[in-house]
Design a protein around this motif. Structure first.
Motif, PDB file in Angstrom:
ATOM      1  N   LEU A  52       1.128  -1.439   0.099  1.00 37.74           N
ATOM      2  CA  LEU A  52      -0.155   0.014   0.153  1.00 37.74           C
ATOM      3  C   LEU A  52       0.998   1.122   0.300  1.00 37.74           C
ATOM      4  CD1 LEU A  52      -2.281   1.187   0.457  1.00 37.74           C
ATOM      5  CD2 LEU A  52      -2.701   0.815   1.977  1.00 37.74           C
ATOM      6  N   ALA A  53       2.424   0.973   0.825  1.00 34.31           N
ATOM      7  CA  ALA A  53       2.853   2.867   0.540  1.00 34.31           C
ATOM      8  C   ALA A  53       3.189   2.897  -0.652  1.00 34.31           C
ATOM      9  CB  ALA A  53       4.203   1.321   1.715  1.00 34.31           C
ATOM     10  N   ILE A  54       3.785   1.837  -1.482  1.00 37.27           N
ATOM     11  CA  ILE A  54       4.451   1.886  -2.278  1.00 37.27           C
ATOM     12  C   ILE A  54       3.431   2.273  -3.770  1.00 37.27           C
ATOM     13  CG2 ILE A  54       5.288   0.783  -4.609  1.00 37.27           C
ATOM     14  CD1 ILE A  54       7.555   0.846  -2.398  1.00 37.27           C
ATOM     15  N   LEU A  55       1.759   1.778  -2.985  1.00 39.23           N
ATOM     16  CA  LEU A  55       0.771   2.836  -3.707  1.00 39.23           C
ATOM     17  C   LEU A  55       0.673   3.475  -4.294  1.00 39.23           C
ATOM     18  CD1 LEU A  55      -1.644   0.280  -4.018  1.00 39.23           C
ATOM     19  CD2 LEU A  55      -0.330   0.602  -5.589  1.00 39.23           C
ATOM     20  N   LEU A  56       0.709   4.509  -3.213  1.00 41.25           N
ATOM     21  CA  LEU A  56       1.042   5.915  -2.144  1.00 41.25           C
ATOM     22  C   LEU A  56       1.893   6.931  -3.088  1.00 41.25           C
ATOM     23  CD1 LEU A  56      -0.448   5.317   1.140  1.00 41.25           C
ATOM     24  CD2 LEU A  56      -1.749   6.053  -0.884  1.00 41.25           C
ATOM     25  N   LEU A  57       3.292   5.624  -2.402  1.00 44.45           N
ATOM     26  CA  LEU A  57       4.713   6.834  -3.370  1.00 44.45           C
ATOM     27  C   LEU A  57       4.351   6.851  -4.620  1.00 44.45           C
ATOM     28  CD1 LEU A  57       6.755   4.871  -0.582  1.00 44.45           C
ATOM     29  CD2 LEU A  57       6.235   7.194  -1.125  1.00 44.45           C
ATOM     30  N   GLU A  58       4.091   5.656  -5.313  1.00 41.24           N
ATOM     31  CA  GLU A  58       3.707   5.701  -6.650  1.00 41.24           C
ATOM     32  C   GLU A  58       2.681   6.525  -7.523  1.00 41.24           C
ATOM     33  OE1 GLU A  58       6.013   1.614  -7.910  1.00 41.24           O
ATOM     34  OE2 GLU A  58       3.824   1.667  -8.001  1.00 41.24           O
ATOM     35  N   GLY A  59       1.899   7.882  -6.731  1.00 42.78           N
ATOM     36  CA  GLY A  59       0.426   8.392  -7.076  1.00 42.78           C
ATOM     37  C   GLY A  59      -0.575   7.542  -7.585  1.00 42.78           C
ATOM     38  N   ASP A  60      -0.842   6.693  -7.087  1.00 42.79           N
ATOM     39  CA  ASP A  60      -1.217   5.839  -7.231  1.00 42.79           C
ATOM     40  C   ASP A  60      -2.970   5.696  -6.500  1.00 42.79           C
ATOM     41  OD1 ASP A  60      -3.668   4.565  -8.556  1.00 42.79           O
ATOM     42  OD2 ASP A  60      -2.338   2.535  -8.402  1.00 42.79           O
ATOM     43  N   GLY A  61      -3.265   6.773  -5.727  1.00 38.48           N
ATOM     44  CA  GLY A  61      -4.742   7.481  -4.620  1.00 38.48           C
ATOM     45  C   GLY A  61      -3.867   7.093  -3.565  1.00 38.48           C
ATOM     46  N   ALA A  62      -4.520   7.512  -2.906  1.00 36.38           N
ATOM     47  CA  ALA A  62      -4.248   7.556  -1.209  1.00 36.38           C
ATOM     48  C   ALA A  62      -5.292   7.114  -0.123  1.00 36.38           C
ATOM     49  CB  ALA A  62      -5.003   9.567  -1.076  1.00 36.38           C
ATOM     50  N   ILE A  63      -5.303   7.802   1.147  1.00 33.14           N
ATOM     51  CA  ILE A  63      -6.463   6.813   2.614  1.00 33.14           C
ATOM     52  C   ILE A  63      -7.013   8.164   2.957  1.00 33.14           C
ATOM     53  CG2 ILE A  63      -6.275   5.992   4.593  1.00 33.14           C
ATOM     54  CD1 ILE A  63      -3.202   4.450   3.875  1.00 33.14           C
ATOM     55  N   VAL A  64      -7.983   7.676   2.541  1.00 34.46           N
ATOM     56  CA  VAL A  64      -9.034   9.436   3.112  1.00 34.46           C
ATOM     57  C   VAL A  64     -10.170   8.399   3.607  1.00 34.46           C
ATOM     58  CG1 VAL A  64      -9.009   9.682   0.684  1.00 34.46           C
ATOM     59  CG2 VAL A  64     -11.295   8.352   1.082  1.00 34.46           C
ATOM     60  N   GLU A  65     -11.009   9.433   4.660  1.00 28.80           N
ATOM     61  CA  GLU A  65     -11.899   9.872   5.667  1.00 28.80           C
ATOM     62  C   GLU A  65     -13.605   9.124   4.929  1.00 28.80           C
ATOM     63  OE1 GLU A  65     -13.068  11.739   9.449  1.00 28.80           O
ATOM     64  OE2 GLU A  65     -11.320  12.607   8.625  1.00 28.80           O
ATOM     65  N   SER A 104     -14.314   0.034   8.159  1.00 30.46           N
ATOM     66  CA  SER A 104     -13.925   1.115   8.464  1.00 30.46           C
ATOM     67  C   SER A 104     -13.557   2.770   8.437  1.00 30.46           C
ATOM     68  CB  SER A 104     -11.796   0.887   9.057  1.00 30.46           C
ATOM     69  OG  SER A 104     -11.003   2.106   8.679  1.00 30.46           O
ATOM     70  N   ARG A 105     -13.711   3.294   9.011  1.00 30.97           N
ATOM     71  CA  ARG A 105     -14.021   4.945   8.138  1.00 30.97           C
ATOM     72  C   ARG A 105     -12.187   5.672   7.720  1.00 30.97           C
ATOM     73  NH1 ARG A 105     -14.863   8.920  11.037  1.00 30.97           N
ATOM     74  NH2 ARG A 105     -16.575   9.933   9.578  1.00 30.97           N
ATOM     75  N   PHE A 106     -11.641   4.980   7.215  1.00 33.04           N
ATOM     76  CA  PHE A 106     -10.722   4.600   6.839  1.00 33.04           C
ATOM     77  C   PHE A 106     -10.095   3.875   5.527  1.00 33.04           C
ATOM     78  CE2 PHE A 106     -10.846   7.157  10.773  1.00 33.04           C
ATOM     79  CZ  PHE A 106     -10.198   8.131  10.832  1.00 33.04           C
ATOM     80  N   ALA A 107      -9.971   4.699   4.381  1.00 32.12           N
ATOM     81  CA  ALA A 107     -10.011   3.339   2.906  1.00 32.12           C
ATOM     82  C   ALA A 107      -9.309   4.006   1.912  1.00 32.12           C
ATOM     83  CB  ALA A 107     -11.710   3.206   2.384  1.00 32.12           C
ATOM     84  N   TYR A 108      -8.375   3.145   1.473  1.00 39.67           N
ATOM     85  CA  TYR A 108      -7.631   3.323   0.401  1.00 39.67           C
ATOM     86  C   TYR A 108      -8.614   3.597  -0.860  1.00 39.67           C
ATOM     87  CZ  TYR A 108      -4.800   2.109  -3.862  1.00 39.67           C
ATOM     88  OH  TYR A 108      -4.336   2.271  -5.765  1.00 39.67           O
ATOM     89  N   VAL A 109      -8.465   4.440  -2.145  1.00 34.94           N
ATOM     90  CA  VAL A 109      -9.287   4.565  -2.796  1.00 34.94           C
ATOM     91  C   VAL A 109      -8.070   4.764  -4.377  1.00 34.94           C
ATOM     92  CG1 VAL A 109     -11.476   5.460  -1.800  1.00 34.94           C
ATOM     93  CG2 VAL A 109      -8.994   7.293  -2.507  1.00 34.94           C
ATOM     94  N   ARG A 110      -8.705   4.816  -5.205  1.00 35.10           N
ATOM     95  CA  ARG A 110      -7.819   5.444  -6.705  1.00 35.10           C
ATOM     96  C   ARG A 110      -7.790   6.698  -6.433  1.00 35.10           C
ATOM     97  NH1 ARG A 110      -7.044   1.226  -9.906  1.00 35.10           N
ATOM     98  NH2 ARG A 110      -5.872   2.213 -10.489  1.00 35.10           N
ATOM     99  N   PRO A 111      -6.567   7.390  -7.622  1.00 34.53           N
ATOM    100  CA  PRO A 111      -5.962   8.966  -7.974  1.00 34.53           C
ATOM    101  C   PRO A 111      -7.870   9.186  -8.111  1.00 34.53           C
ATOM    102  CG  PRO A 111      -4.430   7.042  -9.269  1.00 34.53           C
ATOM    103  CD  PRO A 111      -5.823   6.784  -7.874  1.00 34.53           C
ATOM    104  N   CYS A 112      -8.828   8.580  -9.140  1.00 33.76           N
ATOM    105  CA  CYS A 112     -10.016   8.710  -9.832  1.00 33.76           C
ATOM    106  C   CYS A 112     -11.371   9.318  -8.382  1.00 33.76           C
ATOM    107  CB  CYS A 112     -10.758   8.197 -10.686  1.00 33.76           C
ATOM    108  SG  CYS A 112     -10.947   7.169 -10.042  1.00 33.76           S
ATOM    109  N   MET A 113     -10.836   9.230  -7.411  1.00 34.52           N
ATOM    110  CA  MET A 113     -11.622   9.329  -6.091  1.00 34.52           C
ATOM    111  C   MET A 113     -11.098  10.079  -5.039  1.00 34.52           C
ATOM    112  SD  MET A 113     -13.108   5.058  -6.076  1.00 34.52           S
ATOM    113  CE  MET A 113     -15.197   6.045  -5.218  1.00 34.52           C
ATOM    114  N   VAL A 114     -10.011  10.573  -5.204  1.00 28.92           N
ATOM    115  CA  VAL A 114      -9.181  11.103  -4.249  1.00 28.92           C
ATOM    116  C   VAL A 114     -10.146  12.186  -3.725  1.00 28.92           C
ATOM    117  CG1 VAL A 114      -7.780  12.079  -3.209  1.00 28.92           C
ATOM    118  CG2 VAL A 114      -7.432   9.915  -3.804  1.00 28.92           C
ATOM    119  N   ASN A 115     -10.390  13.366  -5.100  1.00 26.34           N
ATOM    120  CA  ASN A 115     -11.493  14.616  -4.120  1.00 26.34           C
ATOM    121  C   ASN A 115     -12.770  14.621  -4.307  1.00 26.34           C
ATOM    122  OD1 ASN A 115      -8.968  15.589  -5.494  1.00 26.34           O
ATOM    123  ND2 ASN A 115     -10.111  15.639  -7.709  1.00 26.34           N
TER     124      ASN A 115
END
Length: 369
Positions: free
Chosen positions: A37-50, A69-80
């Motif tokens: 998951l850390a590598i995905l985040l470092l490569e700009g492939d999404g974020a962990i959101v609330e 959980s109320r915290f989840a990983y999402v792909r870049p298209c959903m981060v905003n």
């Protein structure tokens, strides 16, 4: 040093987050999901959101599946659409800028086609090691040519793909001293050496048997360019025999040491039985006893030697037997050897000496012949 996955978990703990879910099918599934998951985040492939509502399921910081959980990983298209809690930038701010793991391909054209194929395979596997244990951006491949680019088939934008010489890469990053991993070096890699900013592994495969000592040429070229080169070797109990020598294996051993593992433990974590047998062929003859029984020479080792050696070599009983047969030796229990010693007479000879037994029945004590 810590893995990016460990740093990610530390960030989550600081924010009071004990579990993370996902709104994406692209969820890590390996042994260490937070490293992936850390590598995905470092490569700009999404974020962990609330989220406003919890996910159906989540994973705690030990990687176990738990309730939502109320915290989840999402792909870049959903981060905003959500409030970001942890992004790749948050991770980068915590990661050290060094060290670089550099594979130097200066001697690429000195290899035959089969050797080149081996190098390509090892480079691909090295990329996998860096994703699993560090961050591919810290992997640099220098002297990169079109042939390698075409055959490598890894995302070059995710590493430091450098067409120029290693010296230029080092100067561009302000690095004046490097560690060159060379099996023929005089000095062993130490904990002090692990503080350096760059480590070089020669992109060399020697199937023809004519490249011994060529790693030193990489160091000579760097020194002519004003780089201070520390030539170091990785050893297992004082010897390079038995140390895995593939590029990806050396990389993993080095990373394990950077994360604090002792050299021997790091080697054994990577060592395959085939590597262990190389060392076994060297260790067993050191312990042989020569018996001349009724005119026939027997080379004998203690059967218990197997238990002693497997404490620091990844060997199986079948490996031990295989090497005994290759070397023409037999294994006897220690108590039988003691009995042979009682009924034998020691005589010096050109090979250092042997124990002589004139009784035919003593030959029956030997098994594994």
């Amino acid at each position: 040093m810590r893995k990016p996955g460990e740093i990610l978990k530390a960030i989550l703990k600081e924010k009071g987050i004990e579990r993370v879910g996902t709104l994406s099918r692209k969820w890590p599934y390996g042994r260490d999901i937070y490293q992936e998951l850390a590598i995905l985040l470092l490569e700009g492939d999404g974020a962990i959101v609330e989220l406003e509502e919890p996910t159906a399921e989540a994973w705690d910081l030990e990687g176990r599946k738990v309730s939502g959980s109320r915290f989840a990983y999402v792909r870049p298209c959903m981060v905003n659409k959500f409030k970001p809690v942890v992004t790749g930038e948050d991770l980068k701010a915590k990661l050290p800028d060094y060290p670089y793991i550099i594979v130097d391909l200066m001697l690429w054209d000195k290899h035959i086609p089969k050797e080149k194929s081996k190098i390509i395979l090892q480079l691909r596997e090295t990329y996998g090691v860096m994703r699993r244990m560090m961050w591919p951006k810290m992997l640099a491949i220098t002297w990169l040519n079109d042939e390698v680019k075409e055959r490598l088939k890894i995302p070059l934008e995710k590493i430091k793909a450098y067409e120029g010489p290693t010296s230029e890469l080092l100067k561009d990053n302000g690095i004046k001293r490097v560690v060159l991993l060379d099996p023929n070096a005089d000095e062993v890699l130490s904990s002090n050496d692990l503080k350096e900013k760059a480590f070089i592994i020669g992109g060399i495969v020697d199937m023809k048997g004519d490249k011994k000592g060529t790693t030193a040429k990489i160091g000579e070229v760097l020194e002519r360019e004003g780089i201070d080169v520390l030539r170091r070797k990785i050893v297992l109990r004082g010897d390079v025999v038995g140390v895995p020598n593939r590029i990806n294996h050396i990389t993993e051993i080095l990373l394990r040491m950077l994360y604090g593992e002792p050299m021997e433990k790091a080697i054994l974590a990577v060592q395959a039985p085939a590597h262990a047998r190389w060392r076994l062929r060297k260790e067993i003859p050191k312990r042989k006893i020569r018996y001349l029984i009724d005119g026939k020479l027997y080379l004998v080792v203690e059967k218990e030697l197997y238990d002693e050696l497997r404490e620091w070599l990844n060997i199986r009983w079948e490996d031990f037997v295989k090497v005994l047969r290759e070397t023409g030796m037999v294994a006897l229990e220690r108590k039988r050897i003691h009995h042979l010693n009682k009924i034998s007479m020691y005589r010096l000879d050109k090979s250092g000496g042997k124990r002589v037994i004139l009784l035919k029945r003593a030959a029956l004590l030997c098994y594994n012949c």
